[in-house]
Design a protein around this motif. Structure first.
Motif, short mmCIF file in Angstrom:
data_model
loop_
_atom_site.label_atom_id
_atom_site.label_comp_id
_atom_site.label_asym_id
_atom_site.label_seq_id
_atom_site.Cartn_x
_atom_site.Cartn_y
_atom_site.Cartn_z
N LEU A 167 2.94 13.73 7.47
CA LEU A 167 2.36 12.63 8.08
C LEU A 167 3.20 11.46 9.36
N ARG A 168 4.24 11.83 8.88
CA ARG A 168 5.15 10.57 9.14
C ARG A 168 5.60 10.81 10.77
N PRO A 169 5.33 12.19 10.98
CA PRO A 169 5.37 12.30 12.53
C PRO A 169 4.32 10.71 13.37
N ASN A 170 2.88 10.78 13.03
CA ASN A 170 2.37 10.17 13.14
C ASN A 170 2.08 9.05 13.41
N THR A 171 1.20 7.98 13.77
CA THR A 171 0.86 6.83 13.80
C THR A 171 -0.46 6.57 12.26
N GLY A 172 -0.99 5.37 12.55
CA GLY A 172 -2.49 4.65 11.91
C GLY A 172 -3.34 5.33 12.55
N GLN A 173 -3.22 5.72 14.17
CA GLN A 173 -4.81 6.25 14.69
C GLN A 173 -4.61 7.89 14.62
N ASN A 174 -3.78 8.28 13.90
CA ASN A 174 -4.07 9.53 13.34
C ASN A 174 -5.08 9.94 12.61
N SER A 175 -6.28 10.54 12.39
CA SER A 175 -6.85 10.83 11.55
C SER A 175 -6.87 10.92 9.66
N LEU A 206 1.16 -1.00 -0.11
CA LEU A 206 0.55 -0.17 0.11
C LEU A 206 1.03 1.01 0.09
N PRO A 207 -0.04 2.40 -0.66
CA PRO A 207 1.10 3.65 -0.45
C PRO A 207 0.89 4.17 0.68
N ASN A 208 2.65 4.63 0.76
CA ASN A 208 3.46 4.19 2.32
C ASN A 208 3.37 5.99 3.16
N PRO A 209 2.46 6.63 3.74
CA PRO A 209 2.32 7.94 4.39
C PRO A 209 3.78 8.44 4.62
N HIS A 210 4.82 7.32 5.20
CA HIS A 210 6.41 7.62 5.67
C HIS A 210 6.60 8.66 4.98
N TYR A 211 6.06 8.83 2.86
CA TYR A 211 6.93 9.85 2.25
C TYR A 211 6.68 10.95 2.62
N ILE A 212 5.23 11.42 3.18
CA ILE A 212 4.93 12.61 2.92
C ILE A 212 4.90 13.06 4.84
N ASP A 213 5.56 14.43 3.96
CA ASP A 213 6.15 14.75 5.52
C ASP A 213 5.13 15.26 6.73
N TYR A 220 -5.29 8.73 4.52
CA TYR A 220 -4.59 8.38 3.29
C TYR A 220 -4.50 7.55 3.12
N VAL A 221 -4.18 6.30 3.70
CA VAL A 221 -4.16 4.64 3.73
C VAL A 221 -5.43 4.19 2.70
N MET A 222 -6.86 4.36 4.09
CA MET A 222 -7.49 4.67 3.25
C MET A 222 -8.26 4.73 2.55
N LYS A 223 -7.90 5.90 1.44
CA LYS A 223 -8.16 6.50 0.58
C LYS A 223 -7.74 5.80 -1.17
N TRP A 224 -7.19 4.73 -0.88
CA TRP A 224 -6.16 4.44 -2.61
C TRP A 224 -7.61 2.82 -3.16
N PRO A 225 -7.70 3.00 -4.17
CA PRO A 225 -8.64 1.74 -4.22
C PRO A 225 -7.62 0.52 -3.83
N GLU A 226 -6.36 0.20 -4.01
CA GLU A 226 -6.14 -1.10 -3.49
C GLU A 226 -6.07 -1.03 -1.93
N THR A 227 -6.24 -0.69 -1.31
CA THR A 227 -6.53 -0.89 -0.15
C THR A 227 -8.06 -1.18 -0.02
N GLN A 228 -9.27 -0.45 -0.54
CA GLN A 228 -10.21 -0.84 -0.77
C GLN A 228 -10.76 -2.80 -0.69
N ALA A 229 -9.72 -2.76 -2.30
CA ALA A 229 -9.93 -4.00 -3.24
C ALA A 229 -9.40 -5.01 -1.90
N PHE A 230 -7.92 -4.37 -1.32
CA PHE A 230 -7.30 -5.11 -0.06
C PHE A 230 -8.30 -5.98 0.86
N LEU A 231 -8.95 -5.10 1.33
CA LEU A 231 -9.57 -5.19 3.47
C LEU A 231 -11.04 -5.99 2.30
#
Length: 300
Positions: free
Chosen positions: A210-218, A201-208, A223-234
């Motif tokens: 977003l990098r300091p926060n975790t996946g619990q941050n809205s 999945l696209p990595n938020p680490h490369y978004i300045d 960002y993780v959820m918005k991608w079509p591949e994320t929705q297909a995988f889930l």
């Protein structure tokens, strides 16, 4: 003696596990532990009334107890019938059962050969001599058992299934589902039953920002959820889990650990784990929890 199913009782339950050495008492006690029983191995029979009193006086806090009694404590066997009669005569509300595990002589001999153990009644002799002596000593106890299981043709998993099937009426049958995120660079959780890799999945680490926060941050979560591949995988993953979890419960498992991994265990795996926790939820049959092993490891 009842060969097969006994009659389940109500209220607190005390199960005495005994039988032939090598017939599967270890598997039986492990199965009852998975059902929430408080188990004590190799207990002298003279202490059985004390346990019955503790159960009675606990006001429901101690509802399920299993005691293993075998020939390692053979010097106490003469007290077993007296202890059981004591419980019956004192009219305890605790339901007491004797689970006797048996197997044919040939199967027991083969099991001793495979394990290279010595029979406790024939430490210097042939296993068959000890088995025959043990069978004679336990004949009266077997006749008084409420449940006799012959394990000659059972594999360990089959014996566990029988034990759970027999005594699961005492358990809520709740399956604990733990979803844990982790970072592959810190290693896969050794206790995970299922592991899923979300590093594609696209990595938020490369978004300045977003990098300091975790996946619990809205913001990271969205960002993780918005991608079509994320929705297909889930969609595919949830479909699989909705199938697998009831199968694990049917098998008799008391806990399933699902590992969701990304590179550092901070963004993608955390967001996906949070989503799965919400979608699976807790129910009458599953208790779902979410944890994050590595989310705060590199935070400063």
């Amino acid at each position: 003696m009842l060969e097969g199913e006994g009659s389940p009782g109500t209220g607190a339950t005390l199960i005495i596990i005994t039988g032939m050495s090598g017939a599967g008492k270890t598997i039986a006690v492990q199965s009852l532990e998975d059902l929430g029983f408080f188990c004590v191995d190799n207990l002298p029979p003279v202490l059985i009334p004390k346990f019955a009193e503790l159960i009675e006086q606990s006001n429901g806090k101690i509802g399920k107890v299993a005691l293993v009694i075998d020939l390692r404590g053979r010097e106490f066997f003469t007290a077993l019938s007296e202890s059981l009669n004591y419980i019956r005569n004192h009219h305890y509300t605790t339901h007491c059962e004797i689970l006797f595990l048996d197997a044919t002589d040939s199967v027991l001999v083969q099991r001793y050969k495979e394990s290279r153990r010595r029979h406790p009644l024939a430490p210097e002799g042939m296993p068959l001599d000890g088995i025959r002596l043990e069978r004679k000593m336990l004949e009266e106890l077997k006749n008084s058992a409420t449940q006799v299981l012959n394990t000659s043709t059972m594999k360990p998993a089959q014996l566990k299934e029988r034990i759970i099937s027999r005594f699961s009426h005492l358990e809520s049958q709740m399956l604990s589902v733990n979803i844990t995120s982790f970072g592959f660079k810190y290693g896969i959780p050794i206790d995970a039953d299922l592991v899923f890799d979300v590093r594609f999945l696209p990595n938020p680490h490369y978004i300045d920002h977003l990098r300091p926060n975790t996946g619990q941050n809205s913001d990271v979560y969205e960002y993780v959820m918005k991608w079509p591949e994320t929705q297909a995988f889930l969609t595919k993953l949830l479909d699989m889990l909705h199938f697998l979890i009831p199968q694990y419960r049917k098998e008799g498992k008391s806990q399933v650990i699902i590992g969701i991994g990304c590179t550092g265990g901070k963004h993608r795996s955390v967001a996906i784990s949070e989503y799965l926790g919400k979608m699976l939820g807790s129910s009458e049959t599953e208790a779902v929890t979410v944890s994050h092993r590595d989310a705060d490891r590199d935070r400063h």
